[in-house]
Design a protein around this motif. Structure first.
Motif, short mmCIF file in Angstrom:
data_model
loop_
_atom_site.label_atom_id
_atom_site.label_comp_id
_atom_site.label_asym_id
_atom_site.label_seq_id
_atom_site.Cartn_x
_atom_site.Cartn_y
_atom_site.Cartn_z
N GLY A 42 0.83 -1.19 0.00
CA GLY A 42 0.00 0.00 0.00
C GLY A 42 0.86 1.23 0.00
N PRO A 43 0.32 2.37 0.47
CA PRO A 43 1.10 3.59 0.55
C PRO A 43 2.30 3.40 1.46
N GLU A 44 3.40 4.05 1.10
CA GLU A 44 4.63 4.01 1.87
C GLU A 44 5.18 2.59 1.97
N GLY A 45 4.83 1.71 1.04
CA GLY A 45 5.38 0.36 1.02
C GLY A 45 4.79 -0.60 2.02
N ARG A 46 3.75 -0.22 2.74
CA ARG A 46 3.16 -1.11 3.74
C ARG A 46 2.19 -2.08 3.07
N PRO A 47 2.12 -3.33 3.55
CA PRO A 47 1.17 -4.28 2.97
C PRO A 47 -0.27 -3.81 3.22
N ARG A 48 -1.11 -3.97 2.21
CA ARG A 48 -2.50 -3.54 2.35
C ARG A 48 -3.28 -4.56 3.15
N SER A 49 -4.23 -4.08 3.94
CA SER A 49 -5.10 -4.95 4.71
C SER A 49 -6.39 -5.21 3.95
N LEU A 50 -7.21 -6.11 4.49
CA LEU A 50 -8.50 -6.40 3.88
C LEU A 50 -9.37 -5.15 3.83
N TRP A 51 -9.33 -4.35 4.89
CA TRP A 51 -10.19 -3.17 4.95
C TRP A 51 -9.74 -2.09 3.98
N SER A 52 -8.42 -1.91 3.83
CA SER A 52 -7.95 -0.91 2.86
C SER A 52 -8.27 -1.34 1.43
N ASP A 53 -8.14 -2.64 1.14
CA ASP A 53 -8.51 -3.13 -0.18
C ASP A 53 -10.01 -2.96 -0.42
N LEU A 58 -14.59 -0.16 -2.97
CA LEU A 58 -15.87 0.53 -2.80
C LEU A 58 -15.86 1.89 -3.47
N ARG A 59 -14.75 2.59 -3.39
CA ARG A 59 -14.67 3.92 -4.01
C ARG A 59 -14.79 3.85 -5.52
N ARG A 60 -14.50 2.70 -6.10
CA ARG A 60 -14.59 2.53 -7.54
C ARG A 60 -15.89 1.87 -7.97
N ASN A 61 -16.75 1.54 -7.04
CA ASN A 61 -17.99 0.85 -7.34
C ASN A 61 -19.13 1.85 -7.46
N PRO A 62 -19.71 2.02 -8.64
CA PRO A 62 -20.80 3.01 -8.78
C PRO A 62 -22.03 2.66 -7.96
N VAL A 63 -22.28 1.35 -7.74
CA VAL A 63 -23.42 0.94 -6.93
C VAL A 63 -23.26 1.46 -5.51
N PHE A 64 -22.06 1.33 -4.96
CA PHE A 64 -21.79 1.83 -3.61
C PHE A 64 -21.94 3.35 -3.55
N ILE A 65 -21.42 4.04 -4.55
CA ILE A 65 -21.47 5.51 -4.54
C ILE A 65 -22.91 6.00 -4.58
N VAL A 66 -23.72 5.43 -5.47
CA VAL A 66 -25.11 5.86 -5.58
C VAL A 66 -25.89 5.56 -4.31
N ILE A 311 -29.98 -2.27 0.69
CA ILE A 311 -29.66 -3.59 0.14
C ILE A 311 -28.51 -3.49 -0.85
N MET A 312 -28.54 -2.47 -1.71
CA MET A 312 -27.44 -2.27 -2.66
C MET A 312 -26.14 -1.98 -1.93
N LEU A 313 -26.21 -1.19 -0.87
CA LEU A 313 -25.00 -0.91 -0.08
C LEU A 313 -24.45 -2.19 0.52
N GLY A 314 -25.33 -3.02 1.07
CA GLY A 314 -24.88 -4.28 1.65
C GLY A 314 -24.26 -5.20 0.61
N ASP A 315 -24.84 -5.24 -0.58
CA ASP A 315 -24.26 -6.07 -1.65
C ASP A 315 -22.88 -5.57 -2.05
N ALA A 316 -22.73 -4.25 -2.14
CA ALA A 316 -21.42 -3.69 -2.50
C ALA A 316 -20.38 -3.98 -1.43
N VAL A 317 -20.76 -3.84 -0.18
CA VAL A 317 -19.82 -4.14 0.91
C VAL A 317 -19.46 -5.62 0.93
N ARG A 318 -20.44 -6.47 0.67
CA ARG A 318 -20.16 -7.91 0.61
C ARG A 318 -19.15 -8.24 -0.48
#
Length: 326
Positions: A42-53, A58-66, A311-318
């Motif tokens: 991840g940033p600064e060479g640190r390994p990314r976690s599940l939550w950061s991934d 989510l930021r790239r998912n239009p369903v989540f954004i809407v 429901i759409m938010l839950g699907d995107a998070v899943r």
């Protein structure tokens, strides 16, 4: 090795274990210096976690954004309904009953002459409050009981499983008709209590399964061998890796709880006047559906959009938290 000493990196590599453990300074530094994982640095060479991934996806998912924008708007009008609706939801004029859209009243009037727009806006406060508070109660109660059953097992697990079977056998709507029909309170707390009472078994099953899976991992066994207490095992090592399914199910359940509150209010056993609720408005507008369909359309549409958004938010998070989809 030539000098007979074990280097920290080689000692850790030989164990084949990962995760956060109560290790010494050298071992902790070794874990921080581990090579890039499947997710990459991840940033600064640190390994990314599940939550950061997950957040990146989510930021790239239009369903989540809407869905997130819709939910943020609902939260805003729930906290400050007067910002977009200047009138009172309880102010009615029978001379305007069932009239359509007018200047200053875009949604028209219902059968009692109340402004449908104002009541729809103020109804969001009750529905969102019931959904959020009920979900919090279900998540806390179900997660705690399920985690204890999954971690300790034995008689506790058996007893909890039989209790959840009993609650799963109770029809939700029928249970609401029986239990809430004897309560005369006009507040939201009886409805919230009923939803928590019949909703916690689902979250309990999810939490139990997640804890059983997480406690079998190597890093949990290593932490136990190093002398970690049960409390530390659950809070530090198991809970962070078992909470994702609970969050997903709770997010989706929030929308269904809002729909359940509207259903119970429509049947006359949920919220009662003078409370303002979409279910109450839908029930009151049903007899006038031919003469004033707008009085039924707007609260029904608001309810449908709200439930769909959660429901759409839950699907995107899943999808974001499921490592199998990566």
């Amino acid at each position: 090795m030539p000098d007979g000493r074990h280097e920290p990196e080689q000692a850790i590599a030989g164990t084949g274990m990962g995760g956060a453990m109560d290790l010494g300074v050298d071992e902790a530094e070794t874990l921080e210096k581990r090579p890039e994982g499947a997710g990459g640095p991840g940033p600064e060479g640190r390994p990314r976690s599940l939550w950061s991934d997950a957040w990146r996806d989510l930021r790239r998912n239009p369903v989540f954004i809407v869905s997130a924008l819709v939910i943020l708007f609902l939260v805003f009008i729930s906290l400050w309904p007067s910002a977009i609706a200047s009138g009172s939801p309880l102010k009615c004029d029978l001379s305007k009953a069932q009239q359509g859209s007018q200047s200053g009243h875009p949604f028209g009037f219902d059968g009692q002459g109340c402004d449908v727009y104002t009541r729809t806006v103020y109804g969001a406060r009750t529905s969102v409050a019931v959904g959020v508070l009920a979900t919090l109660g279900v998540a806390v109660l179900g997660s705690v009981l399920g985690a204890l059953a999954g971690f300790f097992g034995g008689i506790w697990d058996s007893v909890l499983s039989r209790i959840t079977d009993v609650f799963f056998a109770i029809p939700v709507v029928l249970g609401g008709l029986v239990l809430l029909s004897v309560i005369t309170s006009t507040t939201v707390w009886p409805v919230i209590g009923f939803i928590v009472l019949l909703g916690w078994p689902q979250l309990s099953r999810i939490a139990r399964g997640s804890v059983i899976t997480a406690k079998q991992n190597d890093y949990v066994q290593a932490a136990r061998a190093l002398g970690a207490s049960n409390t530390r095992l659950v809070l530090r090592h198991i809970a962070p890796n078992a909470v994702a399914p609970v969050i997903v199910v709770a997010t989706i359940a929030l929308g269904t709880y809002i729909a359940l509150e509207a259903t119970l209010s429509y049947l006359g056993v949920g919220l009662k006047p003078p409370s303002v609720s979409w279910g109450i408005d839908i029930s009151a507008a049903s007899p006038y559906i031919r003469n004033a369909p707008h009085a039924l359309l707007w609260p029904s549409g608001a309810l449908a959009i709200t439930v769909l958004a959660f429901i759409m938010l839950g699907d995107a998070v899943r999808d974001a938290l499921d490592p199998k989809l990566r």
